[in-house]
Scaffold this motif. Structure first.
Motif, PDB file in Angstrom:
ATOM      1  N   GLU A   9      32.630  33.522  53.386  1.00 19.80           N
ATOM      2  CA  GLU A   9      33.793  33.721  52.532  1.00 19.80           C
ATOM      3  C   GLU A   9      34.253  35.167  52.633  1.00 19.80           C
ATOM      4  N   LEU A  11      36.917  38.051  50.848  1.00 14.91           N
ATOM      5  CA  LEU A  11      37.761  38.418  49.717  1.00 14.91           C
ATOM      6  C   LEU A  11      38.986  39.146  50.250  1.00 14.91           C
ATOM      7  N   TYR A  12      40.154  38.591  50.014  1.00 15.62           N
ATOM      8  CA  TYR A  12      41.413  39.203  50.452  1.00 15.62           C
ATOM      9  C   TYR A  12      42.426  39.080  49.329  1.00 15.62           C
ATOM     10  N   TRP A  16      39.111  34.658  47.117  1.00 18.26           N
ATOM     11  CA  TRP A  16      38.092  34.297  48.087  1.00 18.26           C
ATOM     12  C   TRP A  16      38.601  33.171  48.975  1.00 18.26           C
ATOM     13  N   THR A  18      37.963  31.314  53.286  1.00 13.65           N
ATOM     14  CA  THR A  18      36.982  31.063  54.333  1.00 13.65           C
ATOM     15  C   THR A  18      37.485  31.491  55.706  1.00 13.65           C
ATOM     16  N   TRP A  59      41.361  32.161  55.284  1.00 13.76           N
ATOM     17  CA  TRP A  59      41.986  33.451  55.586  1.00 13.76           C
ATOM     18  C   TRP A  59      42.009  33.770  57.070  1.00 13.76           C
ATOM     19  N   LYS A 106      29.048  43.533  52.942  1.00 15.68           N
ATOM     20  CA  LYS A 106      30.051  42.644  52.364  1.00 15.68           C
ATOM     21  C   LYS A 106      31.135  42.405  53.396  1.00 15.68           C
TER      22      LYS A 106
END
Length: 107
Positions: A9, A11-12, A16, A18, A59, A106
């Motif tokens: 996953e 984060l954008y 969240w 994939t 994403w 991350k």
């Protein structure tokens, strides 16, 4: 569930999402694992729902890493900002990293 395995996953823009499974392979998985602190890389690049369903954006699609990039965003891909924000995603990338984590990371 193993701490070194799961759905990828990203984060954008506070959401969240994939990585799509199209072109997902061990080179891509190696970059993800190293970015997360698993310096030995990936044990497996998975293209199924073994880690459960996900409802949200995909994403990254058509990720194509050489395996030597530092960050997954350094790999070739279709771009992150041009995706549908909400979709039922059944085809996403998952990974099993080789055990022996050395640092926190991350994506």
């Amino acid at each position: 569930m193993l701490p070194n395995a799961g759905r990828i996953e990203i984060l954008y823009a506070g959401v969240w999402g994939t990585i799509g499974r199209s072109n997902w392979d061990v080179n891509d998985a190696n970059v993800v694992c190293r970015q997360l602190g698993y310096q030995a890389g990936a044990e497996a690049a998975l293209k199924n729902r073994v880690y459960g369903p996900f409802i949200g954006p995909t994403w990254l699609t058509n990720l194509q890493c050489t395996g030597y990039e530092i960050n997954v965003m350094d790999c070739a891909h279709d771009g992150i900002a041009n995706k549908t924000e909400r979709s039922s995603t059944v085809e996403f990338a998952s990974v099993i990293c080789k055990d022996g984590k050395t640092a926190e990371g991350k994506i």
